[in-house]
Write a protein that holds these residues in place. Structure first.
Motif, PDB file in Angstrom:
ATOM      1  N   CYS A   1     -21.358  59.864  45.403  1.00 39.64           N
ATOM      2  CA  CYS A   1     -21.771  58.343  45.069  1.00 39.64           C
ATOM      3  C   CYS A   1     -21.828  57.501  45.941  1.00 39.64           C
ATOM      4  CB  CYS A   1     -20.841  58.258  43.761  1.00 39.64           C
ATOM      5  SG  CYS A   1     -20.805  59.348  42.232  1.00 39.64           S
ATOM      6  N   THR A   2     -20.955  57.353  46.908  1.00 40.17           N
ATOM      7  CA  THR A   2     -21.027  56.396  47.896  1.00 40.17           C
ATOM      8  C   THR A   2     -22.322  56.357  48.702  1.00 40.17           C
ATOM      9  OG1 THR A   2     -18.586  56.470  47.889  1.00 40.17           O
ATOM     10  CG2 THR A   2     -19.612  55.386  49.627  1.00 40.17           C
ATOM     11  N   TYR A   3     -22.469  57.763  49.183  1.00 43.25           N
ATOM     12  CA  TYR A   3     -23.699  57.992  50.009  1.00 43.25           C
ATOM     13  C   TYR A   3     -25.001  57.650  49.063  1.00 43.25           C
ATOM     14  CZ  TYR A   3     -27.342  60.539  52.451  1.00 43.25           C
ATOM     15  OH  TYR A   3     -28.373  60.633  53.257  1.00 43.25           O
ATOM     16  N   LEU A   4     -25.070  57.978  47.932  1.00 41.48           N
ATOM     17  CA  LEU A   4     -26.247  57.716  47.136  1.00 41.48           C
ATOM     18  C   LEU A   4     -26.459  56.115  46.782  1.00 41.48           C
ATOM     19  CD1 LEU A   4     -26.604  60.789  44.338  1.00 41.48           C
ATOM     20  CD2 LEU A   4     -27.788  60.308  46.259  1.00 41.48           C
TER      21      LEU A   4
ATOM     22  N   TRP B   1     -27.641  54.448  49.983  1.00 44.18           N
ATOM     23  CA  TRP B   1     -29.013  55.012  50.315  1.00 44.18           C
ATOM     24  C   TRP B   1     -30.116  54.399  49.189  1.00 44.18           C
ATOM     25  CZ3 TRP B   1     -32.058  59.272  48.262  1.00 44.18           C
ATOM     26  CH2 TRP B   1     -33.221  59.520  48.916  1.00 44.18           C
ATOM     27  N   LEU B   2     -29.665  54.130  48.011  1.00 42.76           N
ATOM     28  CA  LEU B   2     -30.503  53.635  47.056  1.00 42.76           C
ATOM     29  C   LEU B   2     -30.159  51.867  46.750  1.00 42.76           C
ATOM     30  CD1 LEU B   2     -30.450  56.644  44.401  1.00 42.76           C
ATOM     31  CD2 LEU B   2     -32.104  55.882  46.144  1.00 42.76           C
ATOM     32  N   ASN B   3     -29.337  51.562  47.541  1.00 46.05           N
ATOM     33  CA  ASN B   3     -28.977  50.197  47.243  1.00 46.05           C
ATOM     34  C   ASN B   3     -28.584  49.827  45.762  1.00 46.05           C
ATOM     35  OD1 ASN B   3     -29.187  49.533  49.910  1.00 46.05           O
ATOM     36  ND2 ASN B   3     -31.337  48.907  49.746  1.00 46.05           N
ATOM     37  N   ILE B   4     -27.523  50.730  45.173  1.00 39.84           N
ATOM     38  CA  ILE B   4     -27.204  50.603  43.859  1.00 39.84           C
ATOM     39  C   ILE B   4     -25.859  50.635  43.683  1.00 39.84           C
ATOM     40  CG2 ILE B   4     -27.262  51.831  41.521  1.00 39.84           C
ATOM     41  CD1 ILE B   4     -29.967  52.935  42.359  1.00 39.84           C
ATOM     42  N   SER B   5     -25.301  49.751  42.698  1.00 36.72           N
ATOM     43  CA  SER B   5     -23.702  50.015  42.663  1.00 36.72           C
ATOM     44  C   SER B   5     -23.154  51.162  42.490  1.00 36.72           C
ATOM     45  CB  SER B   5     -23.442  49.092  41.442  1.00 36.72           C
ATOM     46  OG  SER B   5     -22.087  49.066  41.340  1.00 36.72           O
ATOM     47  N   ILE B   6     -22.119  51.636  43.209  1.00 38.24           N
ATOM     48  CA  ILE B   6     -21.431  52.826  43.039  1.00 38.24           C
ATOM     49  C   ILE B   6     -21.130  53.222  41.670  1.00 38.24           C
ATOM     50  CG2 ILE B   6     -19.704  54.301  44.289  1.00 38.24           C
ATOM     51  CD1 ILE B   6     -19.959  52.723  46.612  1.00 38.24           C
TER      52      ILE B   6
END
Length: 73
Positions: free
Chosen positions: A17-20, A23-28
Motif C-alpha cells: 500500500c505504501t509503494y502504490l 507511485w500513484l500519489n494517493i493517500s495510503i
C-alpha cells in the motif's frame, strides 16, 4: 491493544500500500480501505494480488541489495 495491532501490521506488512500510494500519489489509508472493501466484495481476490505484489516487491528489494553489494567491491 489496538495500537499494538496497528504497529505489528505496519512493521511486518509487505509495504504494498505504501509503494502504490507513493507511485500513484494517493493517500495510503485510501488504498488500504480499497483493499479491505474490495476483498469483502470480490471474495478475497485483492488479498491474492496483495500477497503476490508483496512477494514481487521483496524480490526487487533483495536484488537491489545484492547489486549494491556487488558495486561496493
Amino acid at each position: 491493544m489496538i495500537q499494538r495491532i496497528l504497529t505489528f501490521f505496519e512493521r511486518y506488512s509487505f509495504g504494498v500500500c505504501t509503494y502504490l500510494g507513493e507511485w500513484l500519489n494517493i493517500s495510503i489509508s485510501k488504498i488500504r480501505l480499497f483493499f479491505i472493501y474490495s476483498s469483502f466484495l470480490s471474495v478475497g481476490f485483492p488479498l491474492v494480488f496483495y500477497f503476490f505484489a508483496g512477494i514481487v516487491l521483496d524480490i526487487r528489494h533483495y536484488i537491489k541489495r545484492m547489486r549494491a553489494r556487488v558495486m561496493d567491491w
